[in-house]
Design an enzyme around this catalytic site. Structure first.
Site, PDB file in Angstrom:
ATOM      1  N   ASP A  56       0.899  -1.237  -0.015  1.00 29.99           N
ATOM      2  CA  ASP A  56      -0.005   0.120   0.102  1.00 29.99           C
ATOM      3  C   ASP A  56       0.972   1.393  -0.047  1.00 29.99           C
ATOM      4  OD1 ASP A  56       0.811  -0.216   2.871  1.00 29.99           O
ATOM      5  OD2 ASP A  56      -1.044  -0.069   3.563  1.00 29.99           O
ATOM      6  N   SER A  57       2.133   1.069  -0.178  1.00 30.12           N
ATOM      7  CA  SER A  57       3.133   2.239  -0.348  1.00 30.12           C
ATOM      8  C   SER A  57       2.718   2.720  -1.663  1.00 30.12           C
ATOM      9  CB  SER A  57       4.575   1.721  -0.431  1.00 30.12           C
ATOM     10  OG  SER A  57       4.950   0.425  -0.916  1.00 30.12           O
ATOM     11  N   GLU A 194       8.907  -4.262  10.436  1.00 29.60           N
ATOM     12  CA  GLU A 194       9.668  -2.837  10.025  1.00 29.60           C
ATOM     13  C   GLU A 194      10.038  -1.976  11.083  1.00 29.60           C
ATOM     14  OE1 GLU A 194       7.059  -1.224   7.271  1.00 29.60           O
ATOM     15  OE2 GLU A 194       7.970   1.028   7.180  1.00 29.60           O
TER      16      GLU A 194
HETATM   17  O1  KIV Z   1       3.661  -0.983   1.715  1.00 33.67           O
HETATM   18  C1  KIV Z   1       4.746  -1.528   1.652  1.00 33.67           C
HETATM   19  O2  KIV Z   1       5.475  -1.066   0.771  1.00 33.67           O
HETATM   20  C2  KIV Z   1       5.405  -2.276   2.787  1.00 33.67           C
HETATM   21  C3  KIV Z   1       6.572  -2.555   2.966  1.00 33.67           C
HETATM   22  C4  KIV Z   1       7.421  -1.416   3.494  1.00 33.67           C
HETATM   23  C5  KIV Z   1       7.095  -3.703   3.966  1.00 33.67           C
HETATM   24  O3  KIV Z   1       4.304  -2.798   3.663  1.00 33.67           O
END
Ligand code: KIV
Length: 276
Positions: A56-57, A194
């Site tokens: 969701d990044s 994380e």
């Molecule tokens: O949404 C994302 O990219 C993540 C990673 C940072 C693990 O959850």
């Protein structure tokens, strides 16, 4: 393609949750990156990445939001289905977006089913421990594999109020250890940790039998994940200590675009060979 000398699993034609478990048992580190679109996912898969996370990044790096909270279920399904169309070997995990699984386990199950049916992803990832256990249980009961996510969980950024390293205090560290056990016992196939102290991540990795993937969690975990746009140097403003940049793609792209603009303006492009 991955060199057989680098990986004992180079000949695996499809990475599954079972393969990840085997990797942990055989001490082979798991390489995971995010991707959100067909073209990038194709490159990552061809290079031999083990796991692609449709994170969701995407809310930050694709849509330009300042947090992961605004991205919707439909948007995540759009990104995930683009990635799935490109991938042959890697395991594809899709993040369940904020608001689709917290609080209502029936809604959590229907959101997870939509992701699996409409995108063709192999698994989903959820943030949190004990507080989301009912949703975890219900999704798992439908046969949908889950990866957990503990530590600095970006969907809770407004609760934390800061992006500093998590679980440095005994109470929060103990809760993280308890949550990791809860997720393992529930039947999750892996957990992302994380931005937590490396020692704590090493302890969790030793205690927990399922694969532990770190981001800012030190080397003593079963694998690593980074956000693709950060490790390629497309994003510039985000520079945490844990980030290793493998490229400076923003400079290269800007350089290419500047050259193109110059060529168009000077009518150097197209030349005689570039026309009909
Ligand atoms: O949404 C994302 O990219 C993540 C990673 C940072 C693990 O959850």
């Amino acid at each position: 393609m991955i060199q057989p000398g680098i990986s004992k699993f180079a000949n695996v034609t499809k990475v599954t949750t079972h393969v990840l478990q085997e990797m942990k048992l055989k001490n082979e580190k798991i390489a995971m990156l995010t991707a959100y679109d067909y073209s990038m996912a194709r490159l990552l898969d061809k290079a031999g990445i083990d796991v692609i996370l449709v994170g969701d990044s995407a809310s930050n790096v694709m849509a330009g939001h300042s947090s992961t909270l605004p991205i919707t279920l439909n948007e995540m399904i759009y990104h995930a289905s683009s990635v799935v169309r490109a991938v042959k070997r890697a395991l594809v995990i899709t993040d369940m977006p904020f608001g689709t699984y917290q609080g209502n386990s029936k809604e959590a199950l229907s959101s997870a089913i939509r992701i699996m049916k409409e995108s063709g992803a192999d698994a989903v990832k959820l943030e949190g421990g004990r507080e989301i256990l009912e949703s975890v249980d219900r999704i798992l009961s439908a046969g949908i594999p889950i990866m957990g996510h503990l530590g600095l969980t970006p969907q809770s950024i407004h609760k934390f109020g800061t992006y500093v390293v998590r679980a440095t205090e005994e109470k929060e560290a103990q809760k993280l250890i308890d949550d990791a056990h809860i997720l393992e016992e529930a039947g999750c196939f892996g957990i992302v940790l994380e931005k937590i102290p490396a020692k704590l991540a090493a302890r969790v990795t030793a205690e927990i039998k399922i694969p532990i993937i770190g981001i800012g969690a030190g080397p003593d975990v079963d694998g690593q994940v980074l956000v693709l746009h950060d490790m390629l140097g497309i994003t510039q403003e985000f520079s945490p200590r844990f980030l290793r940049r493998y490229h400076n793609l923003s400079e290269e792209i800007q350089g290419s675009v500047t050259a193109y603009i110059k060529d168009v303006k000077s009518v150097d492009f197209p030349n005689e060979r570039e026309q009909y």
